[in-house]
Design a protein around this motif. Structure first.
Motif, mmCIF file in Angstrom:
data_model
loop_
_atom_site.group_PDB
_atom_site.id
_atom_site.type_symbol
_atom_site.label_atom_id
_atom_site.label_comp_id
_atom_site.label_asym_id
_atom_site.label_seq_id
_atom_site.Cartn_x
_atom_site.Cartn_y
_atom_site.Cartn_z
ATOM 1 N N THR A 33 49.764 55.909 8.358
ATOM 2 C CA THR A 33 50.812 55.123 9.023
ATOM 3 C C THR A 33 50.790 53.662 8.588
ATOM 4 O O THR A 33 51.554 52.849 9.110
ATOM 5 C CB THR A 33 50.659 55.201 10.556
ATOM 6 N N GLU A 59 52.136 61.004 17.738
ATOM 7 C CA GLU A 59 53.513 60.562 17.980
ATOM 8 C C GLU A 59 53.946 59.544 16.933
ATOM 9 O O GLU A 59 55.088 59.568 16.466
ATOM 10 C CB GLU A 59 53.621 59.959 19.380
ATOM 11 N N ARG A 60 53.031 58.670 16.548
ATOM 12 C CA ARG A 60 53.343 57.678 15.522
ATOM 13 C C ARG A 60 53.655 58.352 14.191
ATOM 14 O O ARG A 60 54.565 57.962 13.472
ATOM 15 C CB ARG A 60 52.158 56.725 15.379
ATOM 16 N N HIS A 62 54.783 61.469 13.771
ATOM 17 C CA HIS A 62 56.047 62.209 13.904
ATOM 18 C C HIS A 62 57.259 61.289 13.811
ATOM 19 O O HIS A 62 58.364 61.752 13.514
ATOM 20 C CB HIS A 62 56.070 62.977 15.231
ATOM 21 N N ALA A 63 57.067 59.993 14.052
ATOM 22 C CA ALA A 63 58.185 59.060 13.975
ATOM 23 C C ALA A 63 58.640 58.824 12.538
ATOM 24 O O ALA A 63 59.769 58.386 12.317
ATOM 25 C CB ALA A 63 57.806 57.726 14.622
ATOM 26 N N ASP A 336 54.191 46.406 10.746
ATOM 27 C CA ASP A 336 53.972 47.576 11.587
ATOM 28 C C ASP A 336 52.502 47.960 11.700
ATOM 29 O O ASP A 336 52.167 48.934 12.356
ATOM 30 C CB ASP A 336 54.774 48.759 11.051
ATOM 31 N N ARG A 420 61.587 53.041 14.608
ATOM 32 C CA ARG A 420 60.866 54.261 14.936
ATOM 33 C C ARG A 420 59.638 53.884 15.763
ATOM 34 O O ARG A 420 59.215 52.723 15.770
ATOM 35 C CB ARG A 420 60.465 55.008 13.660
ATOM 36 N N VAL A 421 59.083 54.850 16.453
ATOM 37 C CA VAL A 421 57.906 54.603 17.285
ATOM 38 C C VAL A 421 56.797 54.004 16.423
ATOM 39 O O VAL A 421 56.506 54.479 15.327
ATOM 40 C CB VAL A 421 57.427 55.909 17.940
ATOM 41 N N ASP A 423 56.947 50.894 15.216
ATOM 42 C CA ASP A 423 57.473 49.725 14.518
ATOM 43 C C ASP A 423 57.227 48.462 15.338
ATOM 44 O O ASP A 423 57.235 48.487 16.577
ATOM 45 C CB ASP A 423 58.984 49.862 14.305
ATOM 46 N N ALA A 432 58.501 53.795 22.692
ATOM 47 C CA ALA A 432 59.230 55.045 22.879
ATOM 48 C C ALA A 432 60.690 54.843 22.499
ATOM 49 O O ALA A 432 61.261 53.771 22.702
ATOM 50 C CB ALA A 432 59.129 55.527 24.330
ATOM 51 N N ILE A 433 61.270 55.887 21.929
ATOM 52 C CA ILE A 433 62.698 55.911 21.629
ATOM 53 C C ILE A 433 63.246 57.257 22.073
ATOM 54 O O ILE A 433 62.716 58.308 21.682
ATOM 55 C CB ILE A 433 62.986 55.719 20.128
ATOM 56 N N GLU A 435 66.552 58.792 21.303
ATOM 57 C CA GLU A 435 67.637 58.452 20.385
ATOM 58 C C GLU A 435 68.987 58.434 21.092
ATOM 59 O O GLU A 435 69.352 59.365 21.787
ATOM 60 C CB GLU A 435 67.679 59.450 19.220
#
Length: 512
Positions: A33, A59-60, A62-63, A336, A420-421, A423, A432-433, A435
């Motif tokens: 990441t 989760e990071r 997957h973003a 990031d 994105r998560v 950022d 969290a987003i 969409e």
């Protein structure tokens, strides 16, 4: 997956070599990441590798556009159990981790992590470790960060697993901290008072060439265990790099006056004030410039042939980086990078607030713009778009944060129009987003407590409803006094945000 710039990994010279049984090899990326890991991973996938990443947050991962194509092991580089799972049945391990903004004991932390990785790779019979180290002169006293990167390379070379240690200097590419430091120093200052190290010779390398060598590193002979220098074709002084940037950006040449009084600490403070790069990151970057960093030999050419068109000249690397910025297509950015000193706990759910001190500021505004148009404004907040209210107050808060050792408001964001998560957006982090509906930001500025900001868009009749919520969990008496002190300013800032965001969405809807 988004379209990749060269190298893509699909080049024949970079494509994965199948195992003896015909199955694709497995690559493990530690630091996927980060700035380089986030670019290397999709190219490994395109090259035909099965990719497994070690990351603190699934989760990071997957973003990222490529996140769903990877196997994810949650953990850190010093987590032996997680590394054992990550290295299982692996052919090559990429180690792209370094404590740029670590604490005082970062050298010991880096060394311990490297030994843990080497041990896990040995037990799992990994064929190769590829590590990106630092270009450095021999037989001189190195800065702590350079010394640490050299030590990590030596740990890998001393392990039973063959290692390829690629030693690079200043990396030039959109979003790299080195490039952003050059860019902002050149753009902000018409005259540059600088330390004497601006006269030192440096051999920068384009990020695309770093990626090329990293990809090719998985294909070198199995018994090769070596550290090699990599660099671009140009050997320049730092002042020449700044003026090379000025030419490509259409700016006048900058007069540069070397001053003997600017120590690395003073210079990093100066960079902290005039660029988005915080002092914690500027200090190791500047310390690495105290000595001349030039490729000493070209052994790399005997191991990995240069890219088809040769390594990228400095000014072309700048031109490519500026093109990516102008097109709003920066893949990854230094902004990031996770900050070890910043809070990382997610926002507690509402029931968990019971019995805790919490302050909130809620705003709601109806608009004739559609929910989609409103969302496009929300997701682009911060950076060059600003915060839609009281720019002077935001700027003052950013400077206070910068002077107190925080990241400040200048950090900006990777993309103007998307997020994105994970950022960074100025001195916030995307937590969290949902969409089209919700953007939640976690504060990374210096505050006596934990803070979040939520912005949301929902359909309402023929228009939309904008909702905004600021949440602050104070830490002790100081946190409570802080909230009371800033409350009058919040009244101006948060009410203005709600009004300006909705009117901007309406104006954009009318233009379209």
């Amino acid at each position: 997956m988004t379209e990749l710039s060269g190298p893509t990994g699909e080049e024949p010279a970079l494509h994965a070599v199948p195992r003896a049984d015909g199955t694709p090899p497995r690559a493990v990326v530690i630091g996927a990441t980060g700035y380089l890991g986030g670019r290397l991973t999709p190219r490994l996938l395109a090259a035909g590798y099965r990719v497994r990443v070690l990351a603190r947050s699934a989760e990071r991962v997957h973003a990222f556009p490529w996140g769903a194509q990877c196997e994810i092991v949650e953990g850190s580089a010093d987590d032996g159990a997680a590394l054992a799972r990550a290295c299982l049945d692996a052919d090559v391990v990429y180690y792209l981790v370094h404590s740029m903004s670590g604490g005082k004991d970062f050298e010991a932390v880096d060394a311990r992590a490297a030994r843990t990785v080497a041990s896990a790779a040995t037990r799992s019979h990994v064929r190769r470790i590829v590590y990106l180290g630092a270009l450095h002169p021999a037989h001189v006293d190195l800065s702590p960060h350079l010394r640490s990167r050299v030590e990590v390379g030596q740990i890998f070379l001393a392990s039973p697993v063959p290692a390829l240690v690629l030693q690079a200097g200043v990396v030039i590419g959109s979003g790299s901290a080195s490039f952003e430091m050059i860019r902002h120093l050149t753009e902000v200052l018409p005259y540059m008072p600088a330390p004497r190290w601006v006269r030192n010779r440096i051999q920068p390398i384009a990020v695309r060439d770093v990626l090329y060598y990293l990809l090719a590193g998985a294909r070198v002979p199995a018994d090769l265990n070596i550290a090699v220098d990599i660099g671009g074709p140009d050997v320049l002084r730092y002042g020449q790099m700044m003026n090379g940037y000025a030419v490509e950006a259409g700016l006048p040449q900058r007069p540069i006056a070397p001053l003997p009084v600017l120590t690395p600490n003073l210079a990093s403070l100066w960079v902290n004030l005039v660029t988005p790069v915080p002092r914690a990151i500027a200090r190791p970057l500047i310390a690495s410039l105290q000595n001349e960093c030039v490729v000493k030999d070209h052994t790399i050419d005997e191991i990995i042939p240069p890219p088809g068109n040769g390594v990228t000249p400095y000014r072309r690397a700048v031109r490519l980086a500026l093109g990516r910025i102008d097109a709003d297509s920066v893949e990854t950015s230094w902004v990031d990078a996770e900050l070890g000193t910043s809070p990382s706990d997610p926002l507690p759910s509402d029931p968990d607030w019971a019995g805790r001190a919490v302050f909130t500021d809620r705003r709601s505004q109806r608009t004739t713009a559609s929910a989609e148009r409103l969302w496009s404004v929300i997701i682009g907040i911060g950076g060059r778009n600003g915060w839609y209210s009281s720019p002077l107050l935001w700027a003052i808060r950013g400077w206070f944060d910068r002077l107190s050792g925080g990241v400040g408001l200048q950090r900006g964001r990777r993309s103007v129009s998307s997020a994105r998560v994970g950022d960074a957006i100025d001195f916030w982090r995307v937590e969290a987003i949902e969409e089209g509906h919700l953007l939640r930001l976690r504060a990374e500025m210096k505050v006596p407590g934990d803070a979040w900001l939520e912005l949301s868009s929902s359909p309402a009749g023929e228009g939309a409803c904008y909702q905004q919520r600021a949440i602050f969990f104070p830490r002790g008496l100081r946190g409570r006094l802080y909230w009371i002190t800033v409350l009058p300013f919040h009244g101006l800032i948060f009410s203005g945000m709600a009004t300006r965001i909705t009117t901007t969405a309406e104006a954009e809807a009318q233009q379209r």
